[in-house]
Design a protein around this motif. Structure first.
Motif, PDB file in Angstrom:
ATOM      1  N   LYS A 130       0.833  -1.203   0.000  1.00  0.00           N
ATOM      2  CA  LYS A 130       0.000   0.000   0.000  1.00  0.00           C
ATOM      3  C   LYS A 130       0.868   1.253   0.000  1.00  0.00           C
ATOM      4  O   LYS A 130       0.599   2.219  -0.715  1.00  0.00           O
ATOM      5  CB  LYS A 130      -0.921  -0.014   1.223  1.00  0.00           C
ATOM      6  CG  LYS A 130      -1.895   1.134   1.279  1.00  0.00           C
ATOM      7  CD  LYS A 130      -2.823   0.986   2.477  1.00  0.00           C
ATOM      8  CE  LYS A 130      -3.815   2.115   2.501  1.00  0.00           C
ATOM      9  NZ  LYS A 130      -4.743   2.010   3.637  1.00  0.00           N
ATOM     10  N   LEU A 131       1.928   1.245   0.787  1.00  0.00           N
ATOM     11  CA  LEU A 131       2.823   2.406   0.833  1.00  0.00           C
ATOM     12  C   LEU A 131       3.537   2.617  -0.494  1.00  0.00           C
ATOM     13  O   LEU A 131       3.762   3.754  -0.907  1.00  0.00           O
ATOM     14  CB  LEU A 131       3.850   2.244   1.958  1.00  0.00           C
ATOM     15  CG  LEU A 131       3.337   2.442   3.368  1.00  0.00           C
ATOM     16  CD1 LEU A 131       4.403   2.061   4.379  1.00  0.00           C
ATOM     17  CD2 LEU A 131       2.932   3.888   3.573  1.00  0.00           C
ATOM     18  N   GLN A 132       3.917   1.536  -1.168  1.00  0.00           N
ATOM     19  CA  GLN A 132       4.650   1.681  -2.414  1.00  0.00           C
ATOM     20  C   GLN A 132       3.750   2.034  -3.588  1.00  0.00           C
ATOM     21  O   GLN A 132       4.192   2.664  -4.541  1.00  0.00           O
ATOM     22  CB  GLN A 132       5.425   0.404  -2.715  1.00  0.00           C
ATOM     23  CG  GLN A 132       6.610   0.225  -1.801  1.00  0.00           C
ATOM     24  CD  GLN A 132       7.413  -1.003  -2.148  1.00  0.00           C
ATOM     25  OE1 GLN A 132       6.960  -1.867  -2.885  1.00  0.00           O
ATOM     26  NE2 GLN A 132       8.614  -1.081  -1.611  1.00  0.00           N
ATOM     27  N   SER A 133       2.484   1.654  -3.522  1.00  0.00           N
ATOM     28  CA  SER A 133       1.623   1.880  -4.671  1.00  0.00           C
ATOM     29  C   SER A 133       0.870   3.202  -4.615  1.00  0.00           C
ATOM     30  O   SER A 133       0.481   3.731  -5.641  1.00  0.00           O
ATOM     31  CB  SER A 133       0.623   0.726  -4.804  1.00  0.00           C
ATOM     32  OG  SER A 133      -0.231   0.708  -3.670  1.00  0.00           O
ATOM     33  N   GLU A 134       0.651   3.756  -3.439  1.00  0.00           N
ATOM     34  CA  GLU A 134      -0.152   4.965  -3.309  1.00  0.00           C
ATOM     35  C   GLU A 134       0.712   6.162  -2.935  1.00  0.00           C
ATOM     36  O   GLU A 134       1.730   6.017  -2.267  1.00  0.00           O
ATOM     37  CB  GLU A 134      -1.243   4.762  -2.249  1.00  0.00           C
ATOM     38  CG  GLU A 134      -2.213   3.650  -2.594  1.00  0.00           C
ATOM     39  CD  GLU A 134      -3.261   3.463  -1.514  1.00  0.00           C
ATOM     40  OE1 GLU A 134      -3.388   4.352  -0.656  1.00  0.00           O
ATOM     41  OE2 GLU A 134      -3.930   2.422  -1.530  1.00  0.00           O
ATOM     42  N   VAL A 138      -3.644   6.217   4.345  1.00  0.00           N
ATOM     43  CA  VAL A 138      -4.201   6.444   5.678  1.00  0.00           C
ATOM     44  C   VAL A 138      -4.364   5.091   6.345  1.00  0.00           C
ATOM     45  O   VAL A 138      -4.981   4.179   5.785  1.00  0.00           O
ATOM     46  CB  VAL A 138      -5.565   7.172   5.606  1.00  0.00           C
ATOM     47  CG1 VAL A 138      -6.152   7.335   6.985  1.00  0.00           C
ATOM     48  CG2 VAL A 138      -5.397   8.517   4.936  1.00  0.00           C
ATOM     49  N   PHE A 139      -3.794   4.946   7.529  1.00  0.00           N
ATOM     50  CA  PHE A 139      -3.909   3.709   8.295  1.00  0.00           C
ATOM     51  C   PHE A 139      -4.731   3.985   9.551  1.00  0.00           C
ATOM     52  O   PHE A 139      -4.536   5.004  10.211  1.00  0.00           O
ATOM     53  CB  PHE A 139      -2.521   3.191   8.689  1.00  0.00           C
ATOM     54  CG  PHE A 139      -1.670   2.780   7.530  1.00  0.00           C
ATOM     55  CD1 PHE A 139      -0.719   3.643   7.025  1.00  0.00           C
ATOM     56  CD2 PHE A 139      -1.823   1.547   6.938  1.00  0.00           C
ATOM     57  CE1 PHE A 139       0.065   3.280   5.948  1.00  0.00           C
ATOM     58  CE2 PHE A 139      -1.043   1.159   5.874  1.00  0.00           C
ATOM     59  CZ  PHE A 139      -0.099   2.036   5.373  1.00  0.00           C
ATOM     60  N   GLU A 140      -5.627   3.071   9.872  1.00  0.00           N
ATOM     61  CA  GLU A 140      -6.440   3.219  11.086  1.00  0.00           C
ATOM     62  C   GLU A 140      -5.610   2.928  12.326  1.00  0.00           C
ATOM     63  O   GLU A 140      -5.817   3.514  13.374  1.00  0.00           O
ATOM     64  CB  GLU A 140      -7.659   2.297  11.026  1.00  0.00           C
ATOM     65  CG  GLU A 140      -8.629   2.661   9.927  1.00  0.00           C
ATOM     66  CD  GLU A 140      -9.216   4.058  10.100  1.00  0.00           C
ATOM     67  OE1 GLU A 140      -9.477   4.460  11.237  1.00  0.00           O
ATOM     68  OE2 GLU A 140      -9.383   4.745   9.078  1.00  0.00           O
ATOM     69  N   TYR A 163      -2.975   7.785  10.841  1.00  0.00           N
ATOM     70  CA  TYR A 163      -1.560   7.961  10.562  1.00  0.00           C
ATOM     71  C   TYR A 163      -1.428   8.231   9.083  1.00  0.00           C
ATOM     72  O   TYR A 163      -1.790   7.398   8.268  1.00  0.00           O
ATOM     73  CB  TYR A 163      -0.770   6.709  10.966  1.00  0.00           C
ATOM     74  CG  TYR A 163      -0.994   6.382  12.414  1.00  0.00           C
ATOM     75  CD1 TYR A 163      -0.316   7.081  13.379  1.00  0.00           C
ATOM     76  CD2 TYR A 163      -1.919   5.429  12.784  1.00  0.00           C
ATOM     77  CE1 TYR A 163      -0.542   6.804  14.717  1.00  0.00           C
ATOM     78  CE2 TYR A 163      -2.152   5.156  14.098  1.00  0.00           C
ATOM     79  CZ  TYR A 163      -1.463   5.842  15.071  1.00  0.00           C
ATOM     80  OH  TYR A 163      -1.685   5.593  16.371  1.00  0.00           O
ATOM     81  N   ARG A 164      -0.932   9.408   8.749  1.00  0.00           N
ATOM     82  CA  ARG A 164      -0.813   9.799   7.347  1.00  0.00           C
ATOM     83  C   ARG A 164       0.644   9.732   6.945  1.00  0.00           C
ATOM     84  O   ARG A 164       1.493  10.294   7.614  1.00  0.00           O
ATOM     85  CB  ARG A 164      -1.363  11.205   7.134  1.00  0.00           C
ATOM     86  CG  ARG A 164      -2.853  11.261   7.312  1.00  0.00           C
ATOM     87  CD  ARG A 164      -3.357  12.667   7.076  1.00  0.00           C
ATOM     88  NE  ARG A 164      -4.784  12.699   7.102  1.00  0.00           N
ATOM     89  CZ  ARG A 164      -5.496  12.840   8.210  1.00  0.00           C
ATOM     90  NH1 ARG A 164      -4.896  12.955   9.364  1.00  0.00           N
ATOM     91  NH2 ARG A 164      -6.806  12.867   8.155  1.00  0.00           N
ATOM     92  N   ILE A 165       0.901   9.086   5.849  1.00  0.00           N
ATOM     93  CA  ILE A 165       2.253   8.991   5.321  1.00  0.00           C
ATOM     94  C   ILE A 165       2.217   9.543   3.916  1.00  0.00           C
ATOM     95  O   ILE A 165       1.507   9.045   3.065  1.00  0.00           O
ATOM     96  CB  ILE A 165       2.754   7.534   5.331  1.00  0.00           C
ATOM     97  CG1 ILE A 165       2.771   7.038   6.762  1.00  0.00           C
ATOM     98  CG2 ILE A 165       4.120   7.449   4.698  1.00  0.00           C
ATOM     99  CD1 ILE A 165       3.126   5.594   6.901  1.00  0.00           C
ATOM    100  N   ASN A 166       2.994  10.588   3.679  1.00  0.00           N
ATOM    101  CA  ASN A 166       3.036  11.216   2.351  1.00  0.00           C
ATOM    102  C   ASN A 166       4.191  10.660   1.569  1.00  0.00           C
ATOM    103  O   ASN A 166       5.216  10.386   2.032  1.00  0.00           O
ATOM    104  CB  ASN A 166       3.178  12.720   2.461  1.00  0.00           C
ATOM    105  CG  ASN A 166       1.893  13.334   3.011  1.00  0.00           C
ATOM    106  OD1 ASN A 166       0.822  12.797   2.817  1.00  0.00           O
ATOM    107  ND2 ASN A 166       2.042  14.448   3.676  1.00  0.00           N
TER     108      ASN A 166
END
Length: 166
Positions: A130-134, A138-140, A163-166
């Motif tokens: 998910k982190l590599q593709s988007e 947003v993770f709950e 938790y937001r990771i840009n």
């Protein structure tokens, strides 16, 4: 991970401050006084070194009890020290090149695969993908597994629910 790249868009590093015209004029006056002092010192050193006798060199020589020859000797000594340091640093450069070889710039490592990231055991494979593709994820709950395997209560440990990771 992406490699760092140069920025092509225009970025302004100028900080604009709102201040009154009194502060701006005081800053301008002090700045002009410092520039005037710098110009006078440089012109004194240049004129004394080249042997020009003008009003500035006569006043400075009489106030500091020195002659133009003293200024020339000082400039020659400073130039000699500069050349000595330059020669020593050049010899050190030649020595390092002979001893350690030519300079080789570091190369970036190859991108890590999903299998390598999973083998670390810090995240589940779904979270990694998910982190590599988007661009925005947003993770709950916190997707990172704590080190040592002990469980941590998410609400006690973190302040936010998202938790937001840009």
């Amino acid at each position: 991970m992406e490699q760092p790249r140069p920025r092509y868009e225009e970025e302004s590093f100028l900080i604009v401050v709102k201040r009154s015209w009194i502060y701006a004029s005081v800053d301008f006056i002090f700045s002009m006084l410092c520039w005037l002092y710098s110009v006078l010192v440089v012109s004194f050193i240049v004129s004394a070194t080249l042997g020009f006798n003008n009003i500035l060199t006569r006043v400075m020589n009489s106030s500091f009890n020195m002659t133009n020859q003293d200024i020339r000797l000082f400039i020659a000594a400073a130039l000699g020290v500069f050349l000595l340091f330059y020669a020593l640093l050049y010899l050190n450069h030649v020595y390092n090149k002979k001893r350690f070889g030519p300079l080789r710039r570091r190369s970036y490592p190859a991108p890590a695969s999903n299998a390598e990231l999973k083998s670390l055991g810090l995240m589940k494979i779904e979270a990694i993908e998910k982190l590599q593709s988007e661009d925005y994820a947003v993770f709950e709950t916190n997707p990172i597994v704590p080190l040592g395997g002990e469980s941590v209560d998410q609400k006690d440990f973190y302040l936010d629910d998202h938790y937001r990771i840009n």
